[in-house]
Design a protein around this motif. Structure first.
Motif, mmCIF file in Angstrom:
data_model
loop_
_atom_site.group_PDB
_atom_site.id
_atom_site.type_symbol
_atom_site.label_atom_id
_atom_site.label_comp_id
_atom_site.label_asym_id
_atom_site.label_seq_id
_atom_site.Cartn_x
_atom_site.Cartn_y
_atom_site.Cartn_z
ATOM 1 N N ARG A 154 74.715 40.042 -16.394
ATOM 2 C CA ARG A 154 74.076 38.851 -15.827
ATOM 3 C C ARG A 154 72.568 38.951 -15.953
ATOM 4 O O ARG A 154 71.991 40.007 -15.693
ATOM 5 C CB ARG A 154 74.454 38.712 -14.356
ATOM 6 N N PRO A 155 71.916 37.871 -16.350
ATOM 7 C CA PRO A 155 70.454 37.909 -16.499
ATOM 8 C C PRO A 155 69.787 37.852 -15.137
ATOM 9 O O PRO A 155 69.435 36.781 -14.651
ATOM 10 C CB PRO A 155 70.155 36.656 -17.323
ATOM 11 N N HIS A 171 77.520 32.890 -15.700
ATOM 12 C CA HIS A 171 77.882 33.712 -14.544
ATOM 13 C C HIS A 171 76.735 33.799 -13.540
ATOM 14 O O HIS A 171 76.948 33.812 -12.338
ATOM 15 C CB HIS A 171 78.298 35.119 -14.986
ATOM 16 N N ALA A 172 75.500 33.835 -14.047
ATOM 17 C CA ALA A 172 74.356 33.868 -13.132
ATOM 18 C C ALA A 172 74.353 32.602 -12.269
ATOM 19 O O ALA A 172 74.089 32.655 -11.067
ATOM 20 C CB ALA A 172 73.051 33.987 -13.918
ATOM 21 N N LEU A 173 74.701 31.474 -12.892
ATOM 22 C CA LEU A 173 74.694 30.219 -12.133
ATOM 23 C C LEU A 173 75.798 30.155 -11.078
ATOM 24 O O LEU A 173 75.668 29.402 -10.109
ATOM 25 C CB LEU A 173 74.850 29.029 -13.093
ATOM 26 N N THR A 174 76.873 30.925 -11.252
ATOM 27 C CA THR A 174 77.940 30.855 -10.249
ATOM 28 C C THR A 174 77.443 31.326 -8.883
ATOM 29 O O THR A 174 77.964 30.903 -7.865
ATOM 30 C CB THR A 174 79.179 31.715 -10.621
ATOM 31 N N LEU A 204 84.609 30.703 -7.453
ATOM 32 C CA LEU A 204 86.028 31.091 -7.423
ATOM 33 C C LEU A 204 86.501 31.430 -8.841
ATOM 34 O O LEU A 204 87.259 32.371 -9.059
ATOM 35 C CB LEU A 204 86.874 29.957 -6.846
ATOM 36 N N GLY A 205 85.997 30.667 -9.803
ATOM 37 C CA GLY A 205 86.433 30.852 -11.189
ATOM 38 C C GLY A 205 85.717 31.977 -11.928
ATOM 39 O O GLY A 205 85.998 32.219 -13.105
#
Ligand code: TRP
Ligand code: SF4
Length: 404
Positions: free
Chosen positions: A15-16, A49-52, A133-134
């Motif tokens: 992740r960034p 993924h960072a945005l999740t 969740l995803g």
């Protein structure tokens, strides 16, 4: 359709989160740098993924991605050996994520340990989102879209890899069973030639009737070497071996790095959020100051009080950086009260500074040529996309989404 040797293909993601520290370098990047010479490696900056979790800090994303790419390159991840790219530049990850979401039971996602754990951390973010969740399913898509068999990760990611394996298994089970699968598999066996076919049948029987795992391995190796049959037939025969359908998405295996866990300045895990990190871009003076400020064995209140390296966060750094004679000097001097803690820290300070010199020189070069970095990432995305597209073609076909 190219043949993917999934056991030789590596995918990993990071992740960034900003600038990298020594924990990333020793725990992850050095391992990648080793792997890139022996495997076909895909290293992905997972911006989605960072945005999740950090959807409120989207404005920082572009800078963080760039900084991380530079740190990867500076550490020695090589664009001529490995494919470096940004997740969101390969939209096939999202398409596979969506398609897998159709068959992924909600309960599987809810029981992934990180789901509850992260929500309970006191970070003040609302993580009761569909995207969060995803998270593991998106990670599964990252891996499966390349049919990567090997995923270097830390032990905290094992549950995610196991989840990816379960999703792949379910997908293969649901869609790998084309009509007439058994007949097609039997036809494919005939195409192997008489000798190989006999051997395949024998090994398949040994595995299915006696559970002989070695026979399974041998049969897989045998199939891998077959040049004359199509990829479709090969996948059928891989699946037929185990009594399943066609293996559309191979199950990935985690690869744990043997690197010692590098601890933070305070003796807990090195992490940006703990404020206990030595960053790859820290100057020689910063390195010196940070290490000098490190706490040591509390028993050593005075310079002459004896201590024990086992109770000191500096000791793991000696184990990582120092030679055998230096370590003996530390152990003896610490236990006898013969050396002071500042003196003891000297060789570690020196070693970290030396280690960072070439890294920082390379980072400065890339920092000055952001277009070069963008070019590397664009080319990486193109290479990655070509592979991902092939998987999606097959996945769409298996799902009946092949309109003409
Ligand atoms: N979840 C991983 C982490 O937090 C990052 C990641 C995303 C990843 N996709 C991946 C790791 C695919 C390996 C493979 O570290
Ligand atoms: Fe730690 Fe070295 Fe001091 Fe011992 S002498 S407490 S190992 S810093």
């Amino acid at each position: 359709m190219s043949l993917v040797d999934s056991e030789r293909r590596v995918l990993s993601g990071m992740r960034p989160s900003g600038r990298l520290h020594l924990g990333h370098y020793h725990g992850v990047l050095k391992n990648w740098i080793k792997l890139q010479h022996t495997y076909e490696c895909f290293f992905c900056i997972v911006d989605w993924h960072a945005l999740t979790t950090d959807y409120t800090a989207a404005g920082q994303l572009a800078d963080n991605v760039m900084d991380m790419a530079i740190d990867w390159l500076a550490a020695g991840v090589s664009p001529s050996s490995a494919t470096l790219f940004i997740q969101s530049q390969v939209p096939e990850h999202a398409e596979l994520h969506l398609l897998l979401s159709m068959i992924c039971p909600l309960s599987w996602l809810e029981r992934v340990p990180s789901y509850k754990e992260q929500q309970e951390l006191p970070h003040g973010r609302d993580l009761s989102t569909f995207g969060f969740l995803g998270y593991p399913l998106l990670q599964a898509a990252d891996i499966l879209v390349y049919r990567a068999g090997v995923v270097p990760v830390g032990s905290d990611q094992l549950a995610h890899i196991e989840f990816a394996r379960e999703v792949a298994r379910r997908f293969n089970h649901l869609y790998g069973r084309e009509p007439g699968f058994e007949e097609k598999a039997e036809m494919a066996i005939l195409k192997l030639g008489k000798k190989t076919a006999t051997l395949y049948n024998k090994l398949r029987k040994a595995f299915q009737q006696e559970g002989d795992v070695e026979a399974l391995e041998t049969a897989r190796a045998l199939l891998k070497d077959q040049q004359t049959i199509t990829l479709g037939d090969k996948e059928r025969l891989f699946g037929y071996l185990e009594g399943g359908g066609k293996v559309l998405l191979p199950e990935p295996q985690p690869l744990l790095s043997e690197a010692p866990k590098i601890l933070g300045l305070d003796g807990s895990k090195m992490s940006k959020s703990h404020n206990n990190s030595i960053f790859l871009h820290d100057s020689a003076v910063e390195v010196e100051e940070k290490i000098k400020r490190m706490p040591t064995d509390p028993a050593r209140g005075h310079r002459t009080d004896p201590g024990d390296p086992a109770n000191c966060p500096v000791w793991p750094l000696h184990q990582l950086y120092s030679s055998e004679p230096t370590r003996t000097w530390v152990e003896q001097g610490c236990k006898s009260g013969g050396i002071g803690c500042l003196e003891c820290k000297g060789p570690v300070i020196e070693a970290v500074q030396q280690e960072l010199i070439p890294l920082q020189a390379r980072a400065a070069d890339y920092q000055e040529s952001p277009d070069l970095v963008r070019g590397i990432l664009a080319e990486g995305a193109e290479r990655a996309r070509a592979e991902a597209r092939e998987t999606l073609t097959e996945v769409r076909l298996a799902l009946g989404l092949n309109y003409r």
